[in-house]
Design an enzyme around this catalytic site. Sequence first.
Site, mmCIF file in Angstrom:
data_model
loop_
_atom_site.group_PDB
_atom_site.id
_atom_site.type_symbol
_atom_site.label_atom_id
_atom_site.label_comp_id
_atom_site.label_asym_id
_atom_site.label_seq_id
_atom_site.Cartn_x
_atom_site.Cartn_y
_atom_site.Cartn_z
ATOM 1 N N SER A 131 0.870 -1.173 0.000
ATOM 2 C CA SER A 131 0.000 0.000 0.000
ATOM 3 C C SER A 131 0.905 1.221 0.000
ATOM 4 O O SER A 131 2.069 1.127 0.420
ATOM 5 C CB SER A 131 -0.858 0.013 1.271
ATOM 6 O OG SER A 131 -1.531 1.241 1.404
ATOM 7 N N TYR A 144 -2.339 -1.046 10.990
ATOM 8 C CA TYR A 144 -2.379 -1.326 9.544
ATOM 9 C C TYR A 144 -1.051 -0.913 8.912
ATOM 10 O O TYR A 144 -0.452 -1.678 8.154
ATOM 11 C CB TYR A 144 -3.541 -0.566 8.886
ATOM 12 C CG TYR A 144 -3.583 -0.766 7.386
ATOM 13 C CD1 TYR A 144 -3.884 -2.016 6.843
ATOM 14 C CD2 TYR A 144 -3.294 0.278 6.512
ATOM 15 C CE1 TYR A 144 -3.903 -2.218 5.464
ATOM 16 C CE2 TYR A 144 -3.322 0.087 5.127
ATOM 17 C CZ TYR A 144 -3.622 -1.158 4.614
ATOM 18 O OH TYR A 144 -3.647 -1.358 3.248
HETATM 19 N N1 LIG Z 1 -8.708 -0.411 -1.058
HETATM 20 C C1 LIG Z 1 -7.672 0.374 -0.852
HETATM 21 O O1 LIG Z 1 -7.809 1.624 -0.811
HETATM 22 C C2 LIG Z 1 -6.290 -0.215 -0.688
HETATM 23 C C3 LIG Z 1 -5.205 0.640 -0.712
HETATM 24 C C4 LIG Z 1 -3.939 0.127 -0.553
HETATM 25 C C5 LIG Z 1 -3.757 -1.226 -0.373
HETATM 26 N N2 LIG Z 1 -4.826 -2.059 -0.343
HETATM 27 C C6 LIG Z 1 -4.568 -3.491 -0.148
HETATM 28 O O2 LIG Z 1 -5.083 -4.223 -1.228
HETATM 29 C C7 LIG Z 1 -5.366 -5.568 -0.827
HETATM 30 C C8 LIG Z 1 -6.751 -5.968 -1.316
HETATM 31 O O3 LIG Z 1 -7.722 -5.205 -0.633
HETATM 32 P P1 LIG Z 1 -9.029 -4.613 -1.338
HETATM 33 O O4 LIG Z 1 -8.909 -3.148 -1.341
HETATM 34 O O5 LIG Z 1 -9.301 -5.311 -2.605
HETATM 35 O O6 LIG Z 1 -10.137 -4.947 -0.239
HETATM 36 P P2 LIG Z 1 -11.245 -6.124 -0.163
HETATM 37 O O7 LIG Z 1 -12.209 -6.008 -1.278
HETATM 38 O O8 LIG Z 1 -11.746 -6.068 1.235
HETATM 39 O O9 LIG Z 1 -10.390 -7.446 -0.406
HETATM 40 C C9 LIG Z 1 -9.605 -8.041 0.560
HETATM 41 C C10 LIG Z 1 -9.592 -9.527 0.321
HETATM 42 O O10 LIG Z 1 -8.750 -10.138 1.301
HETATM 43 C C11 LIG Z 1 -9.417 -11.273 1.790
HETATM 44 N N3 LIG Z 1 -8.983 -11.641 3.137
HETATM 45 C C12 LIG Z 1 -9.079 -10.962 4.295
HETATM 46 N N4 LIG Z 1 -8.602 -11.680 5.326
HETATM 47 C C13 LIG Z 1 -8.191 -12.860 4.795
HETATM 48 C C14 LIG Z 1 -7.617 -14.037 5.333
HETATM 49 N N5 LIG Z 1 -7.371 -14.179 6.638
HETATM 50 N N6 LIG Z 1 -7.313 -15.059 4.483
HETATM 51 C C15 LIG Z 1 -7.563 -14.957 3.165
HETATM 52 N N7 LIG Z 1 -8.148 -13.891 2.603
HETATM 53 C C16 LIG Z 1 -8.442 -12.853 3.406
HETATM 54 C C17 LIG Z 1 -10.889 -10.922 1.774
HETATM 55 O O11 LIG Z 1 -11.655 -12.115 1.791
HETATM 56 P P3 LIG Z 1 -13.173 -12.149 2.336
HETATM 57 O O12 LIG Z 1 -13.987 -11.585 1.217
HETATM 58 O O13 LIG Z 1 -13.401 -13.598 2.602
HETATM 59 O O14 LIG Z 1 -13.215 -11.306 3.571
HETATM 60 C C18 LIG Z 1 -10.989 -10.139 0.470
HETATM 61 O O15 LIG Z 1 -11.225 -11.011 -0.609
HETATM 62 C C19 LIG Z 1 -5.205 -5.596 0.697
HETATM 63 O O16 LIG Z 1 -3.958 -6.151 1.024
HETATM 64 C C20 LIG Z 1 -5.247 -4.110 1.071
HETATM 65 O O17 LIG Z 1 -4.569 -3.835 2.268
HETATM 66 C C21 LIG Z 1 -6.097 -1.591 -0.499
#
Ligand SMILES: NC(=O)c1ccc[n+]([C@@H]2O[C@H](COP(=O)([O-])OP(=O)(O)OC[C@H]3O[C@@H](n4cnc5c(N)ncnc54)[C@H](OP(=O)(O)O)[C@@H]3O)[C@@H](O)[C@H]2O)c1
Length: 270
Positions: A131, A144
């Site tokens: 991130s 985080y």
């Molecule tokens: N959105 C942003 O603004 C942003 C910015 C920077 C970085 N990121 C990073 O991008 C990545 C993806 O996030 P996203 O934004 O796409 O959010 P998201 O839609 O909430 O996706 C996160 C995914 O991680 C899965 N997950 C959570 N805990 C888990 C576990 N213990 N084992 C396996 N899977 C797990 C969730 O599964 P479930 O559906 O089963 O809960 C979900 O599919 C993350 O690492 C996040 O920190 C996001």
Amino acid sequence: MNIILITGAGSGIGYETAVSLKAQGHKIYGGIRSQQAADKLRQNGIIPIKLDVTNEIECKQAVEFIIENEKRLDVLINNAGYGLFGAVEDIEISEAMYQLDVNLFGMARLIQMVLPFMRGQQGGRIINISSVGGRVVSYMGAWYHASKYAVEAFSDALRMEVSDFGIDVILIEPGGTKTNWWETAVKNMKLRSTGGVYEKAAEKAADGMMKLYSSTLMSKPAVISKAIVKAVHAKKPKARYIVGFGSRSLLFLHFILPVRWYDWLAKHSI
Ligand SMILES: NC(=O)c1ccc[n+]([C@@H]2O[C@H](COP(=O)([O-])OP(=O)(O)OC[C@H]3O[C@@H](n4cnc5c(N)ncnc54)[C@H](OP(=O)(O)O)[C@@H]3O)[C@@H](O)[C@H]2O)c1
């Protein structure tokens, strides 16, 4: 065609990436935790694989299943993650440990398991979704950011260790992206501060985050998945891809501003 495992493939950035890579002709194994997510992946020709990254047995079974079927694994994309937000005083150490278990150790667990195979096949690519929050912090995000700063350090150190085996380690540093991530982060933050000394500050920060999330400024997951696809295909990939809303400007401000000015900005801008 590459054989690719992506964690957290049921929603957001992970889902978008899995679908895009599948459309480019790769064979994708998508780590998921629910039947609903499994069905969604199957409809897109992606092979769902039950994978909670905190579960050692599921991680092992997932890697073994792929190796048994394919005899190789070319790319591991560590995408699973969530945001634990709230004041440090309000967060139990057990919750913080879980945050690190998912965002840092979950990634490390799978990396340890795939490395012997990648070394054996003399090549592979590990792409870690960090991130911009792995380089700069936001208000009430201590745990985080601690997890994502650790992902950055871990990945940079690992890159040197495995380069002699033809294995590359790449960091993706997304900025604000419209996914479920925000709701999870904000809900945690409000919940934990209720009745405590940080309640008002947390509520204000949570409202600010939700306003930002609802705005049109946020990047679509496709913007991030495009960078990930690039990192999969590039002959000479970059060590880090900075992509999505606010990522470059935040890094620039962090670079030029004195630390306490940046603190003020981060605290008062949401
Ligand atoms: N959105 C942003 O603004 C942003 C910015 C920077 C970085 N990121 C990073 O991008 C990545 C993806 O996030 P996203 O934004 O796409 O959010 P998201 O839609 O909430 O996706 C996160 C995914 O991680 C899965 N997950 C959570 N805990 C888990 C576990 N213990 N084992 C396996 N899977 C797990 C969730 O599964 P479930 O559906 O089963 O809960 C979900 O599919 C993350 O690492 C996040 O920190 C996001």
